[in-house]
Design an enzyme around this catalytic site. Sequence first.
Site, PDB file in Angstrom:
ATOM      1  N   HIS A 203       0.651  -1.132  -0.079  1.00  0.00           N
ATOM      2  CA  HIS A 203      -0.175   0.022  -0.045  1.00  0.00           C
ATOM      3  C   HIS A 203       0.485   1.400  -0.041  1.00  0.00           C
ATOM      4  CE1 HIS A 203       0.781   0.074   4.242  1.00  0.00           C
ATOM      5  NE2 HIS A 203       1.005   1.286   4.431  1.00  0.00           N
TER       6      HIS A 203
HETATM    7  C1  UD1 Z   1      -1.212   5.762   5.953  1.00  0.00           C
HETATM    8  C2  UD1 Z   1      -0.534   6.483   5.715  1.00  0.00           C
HETATM    9  C3  UD1 Z   1       0.442   5.777   6.145  1.00  0.00           C
HETATM   10  C4  UD1 Z   1       0.132   4.126   7.102  1.00  0.00           C
HETATM   11  C5  UD1 Z   1      -1.218   4.383   5.711  1.00  0.00           C
HETATM   12  C6  UD1 Z   1      -1.812   2.731   6.521  1.00  0.00           C
HETATM   13  C7  UD1 Z   1       0.167   9.147   5.695  1.00  0.00           C
HETATM   14  C8  UD1 Z   1       0.631  10.093   4.875  1.00  0.00           C
HETATM   15  N1  UD1 Z   1       0.004   7.984   5.302  1.00  0.00           N
HETATM   16  O1  UD1 Z   1      -1.280   5.424   4.334  1.00  0.00           O
HETATM   17  O2  UD1 Z   1       1.670   5.871   6.254  1.00  0.00           O
HETATM   18  O3  UD1 Z   1       0.880   3.234   6.678  1.00  0.00           O
HETATM   19  O4  UD1 Z   1      -2.439   4.968   6.332  1.00  0.00           O
HETATM   20  O5  UD1 Z   1      -3.213   1.875   6.172  1.00  0.00           O
HETATM   21  O6  UD1 Z   1      -0.605   9.192   6.681  1.00  0.00           O
HETATM   22  N2  UD1 Z   1      -8.484   5.007   1.201  1.00  0.00           N
HETATM   23  C9  UD1 Z   1      -9.862   5.079   0.760  1.00  0.00           C
HETATM   24  N3  UD1 Z   1     -10.510   4.524   2.291  1.00  0.00           N
HETATM   25  C10 UD1 Z   1     -10.412   4.271   3.327  1.00  0.00           C
HETATM   26  C11 UD1 Z   1      -8.828   5.420   3.536  1.00  0.00           C
HETATM   27  C12 UD1 Z   1      -8.211   5.643   2.179  1.00  0.00           C
HETATM   28  O7  UD1 Z   1     -10.873   4.888  -0.116  1.00  0.00           O
HETATM   29  O8  UD1 Z   1     -11.247   4.080   4.721  1.00  0.00           O
HETATM   30  C13 UD1 Z   1      -8.378   5.236  -0.293  1.00  0.00           C
HETATM   31  C14 UD1 Z   1      -8.506   7.375  -0.539  1.00  0.00           C
HETATM   32  O9  UD1 Z   1      -9.085   6.638  -2.582  1.00  0.00           O
HETATM   33  C15 UD1 Z   1      -6.996   7.598  -0.256  1.00  0.00           C
HETATM   34  C16 UD1 Z   1      -6.060   6.499  -0.455  1.00  0.00           C
HETATM   35  O10 UD1 Z   1      -6.542   5.196  -0.397  1.00  0.00           O
HETATM   36  O11 UD1 Z   1      -6.642   8.409  -1.383  1.00  0.00           O
HETATM   37  C17 UD1 Z   1      -4.461   6.798   0.518  1.00  0.00           C
HETATM   38  O12 UD1 Z   1      -5.473   7.327   2.179  1.00  0.00           O
HETATM   39  P1  UD1 Z   1      -4.696   7.726   2.919  1.00  0.00           P
HETATM   40  O13 UD1 Z   1      -4.663   7.921   4.574  1.00  0.00           O
HETATM   41  O14 UD1 Z   1      -4.792   9.470   2.127  1.00  0.00           O
HETATM   42  O15 UD1 Z   1      -2.957   7.276   3.111  1.00  0.00           O
HETATM   43  P2  UD1 Z   1      -2.969   5.597   3.253  1.00  0.00           P
HETATM   44  O16 UD1 Z   1      -2.019   5.157   1.748  1.00  0.00           O
HETATM   45  O17 UD1 Z   1      -3.627   4.607   3.767  1.00  0.00           O
HETATM   46  N1  UDP Z   2      -4.187  -4.990   8.382  1.00  0.00           N
HETATM   47  C1  UDP Z   2      -5.160  -6.135   8.611  1.00  0.00           C
HETATM   48  N2  UDP Z   2      -6.081  -6.010   7.691  1.00  0.00           N
HETATM   49  C2  UDP Z   2      -5.741  -6.091   6.727  1.00  0.00           C
HETATM   50  C3  UDP Z   2      -3.762  -5.785   6.633  1.00  0.00           C
HETATM   51  C4  UDP Z   2      -3.547  -4.933   7.386  1.00  0.00           C
HETATM   52  O1  UDP Z   2      -6.052  -5.874   9.832  1.00  0.00           O
HETATM   53  O2  UDP Z   2      -6.546  -6.435   5.393  1.00  0.00           O
HETATM   54  C5  UDP Z   2      -3.763  -4.511  10.094  1.00  0.00           C
HETATM   55  C6  UDP Z   2      -2.058  -5.476  10.488  1.00  0.00           C
HETATM   56  O3  UDP Z   2      -2.110  -6.359  10.821  1.00  0.00           O
HETATM   57  C7  UDP Z   2      -1.290  -4.768  10.543  1.00  0.00           C
HETATM   58  C8  UDP Z   2      -1.285  -3.477  10.485  1.00  0.00           C
HETATM   59  O4  UDP Z   2      -3.447  -3.675   9.673  1.00  0.00           O
HETATM   60  O5  UDP Z   2      -1.608  -4.506  12.420  1.00  0.00           O
HETATM   61  C9  UDP Z   2      -0.545  -2.679   9.393  1.00  0.00           C
HETATM   62  O6  UDP Z   2      -1.366  -1.935   8.945  1.00  0.00           O
HETATM   63  P1  UDP Z   2      -0.463  -1.340   7.857  1.00  0.00           P
HETATM   64  O7  UDP Z   2      -0.635  -1.990   6.857  1.00  0.00           O
HETATM   65  O8  UDP Z   2      -2.427  -0.246   6.584  1.00  0.00           O
HETATM   66  O9  UDP Z   2       0.002  -0.089   7.839  1.00  0.00           O
HETATM   67  P2  UDP Z   2       1.207   0.406   7.977  1.00  0.00           P
HETATM   68  O10 UDP Z   2       1.229  -0.644   9.491  1.00  0.00           O
HETATM   69  O11 UDP Z   2       2.326   0.121   6.861  1.00  0.00           O
HETATM   70  O12 UDP Z   2       1.384   1.942   8.912  1.00  0.00           O
END
Ligand code: UD1
Ligand code: UDP
Length: 359
Positions: A203
């Site tokens: 992601h």
């Molecule tokens: C964010 C964090 C990242 C973390 C991740 C965990 C920042 C800069 N990044 O990244 O460090 O690892 O969360 O998962 O804060 N979206 C949906 N539904 C949701 C959420 C997001 O559709 O509920 C889609 C949207 O198109 C959005 C994109 O995902 O633009 C990215 O979401 P965003 O929260 O900006 O960043 P993450 O990639 O989730």
């Molecule tokens: N996770 C989850 N369901 C999923 C993918 C990840 O519950 O489909 C959990 C995973 O076990 C871990 C956390 O989400 O506890 C990690 O989140 P993510 O990978 O979104 O973010 P990061 O840790 O890279 O910031």
Amino acid sequence: MKIISIVGARPEFIQSACVSRELRKKHKEVLVHTGQHYDYLMSQAFFDEIGLPSPDYNLEVGSGSHARQTADILTKLDDILLIEKPDCVVIRGDTNSTLAGVIAASKLNIPVAHIEAGERSFDKRMPEEINRLAADRLSDLHFCVSQTAVEHLAKEGISNSVHWVGDVMYDAMLANLPLAREKSKILSNLELQAKSYALVTVHRAANTDDDVRLRNIVDILNNAPEPIVFPAHPRTVAALKRCDLSFSNNVRLIDPVGYFDMMVLEENARMIATDSGGVQREAYFLSIPCLTLRDETEWLETVQVGWNRLVGVESHQVLSAWTDFAPPQEHPLIFGDGTASNQITSIISSFFEIADQKV
Ligand code: UD1
Ligand code: UDP
């Protein structure tokens, strides 16, 4: 004492449940959900499953550019901090919710405690690195997962307020794994046998927003030597669509799963390939070999002890590691002993007792 805890993204919900439980034994906690993640499977599912208390406030900021999302959280949080007047704000990790939290609180002279402080990738193109640098510079208490994080902070001149407590993700896993094993039906639902598949998550912006890297990843997974289960973040689903990419029958792209299902998928995987920080650590907690689909990692300890290999996204390199990689027998405790939440609560309590005595 009144504490405001800020959460907004999936790993923050998972990390918060154990910390909230401990904090609430001694203090009043007000939980603020920024709304950065909002889909049921990215947010509410975790509240329902692991007993994280319902948020007292949901800022409902949703998705947007970094600036817009951060600014939205910042202004809405400012109002809440002025109403609630907390003694301390607790932030975690490196998301835009973390960044907005530390700026809002420190501008109002409210002490900030940062959980998962001192992590560094040394790559400022990564949005999370910017968030971490700001969060650590402005925080008053720093809780580190590892000694490496303590050393990173010391090199930046931050040492007085730094505590090595271990990983709250480990607390979460110890607290929830037995129940997950009991409740999750994910293996039978997906008709999977233990150790017969690899689990993949991707992601990171560096992988999803770069078409070449994303194509490489799809190519790797399509040519992997074993079946793959891939719970996909919505960001990744959107990127695959944008690039018109699809998978072979070998790859099962599924919706994001809940935490219980995820732990069971992790524990029963033969191998994990990921760019997630949380998943790299969970692979280690569960002794599952891990390939990290990035060029650098904050979780270097897992690489140093031989259980995680940093493979990037070049097809040849990843696929040869996919068949060759074998971690050693040794599996030292590198992320603490699962008492991070308890230690964090004690340290926050005594920080304020000492501050009160000085007044
Ligand atoms: C964010 C964090 C990242 C973390 C991740 C965990 C920042 C800069 N990044 O990244 O460090 O690892 O969360 O998962 O804060 N979206 C949906 N539904 C949701 C959420 C997001 O559709 O509920 C889609 C949207 O198109 C959005 C994109 O995902 O633009 C990215 O979401 P965003 O929260 O900006 O960043 P993450 O990639 O989730
Ligand atoms: N996770 C989850 N369901 C999923 C993918 C990840 O519950 O489909 C959990 C995973 O076990 C871990 C956390 O989400 O506890 C990690 O989140 P993510 O990978 O979104 O973010 P990061 O840790 O890279 O910031």
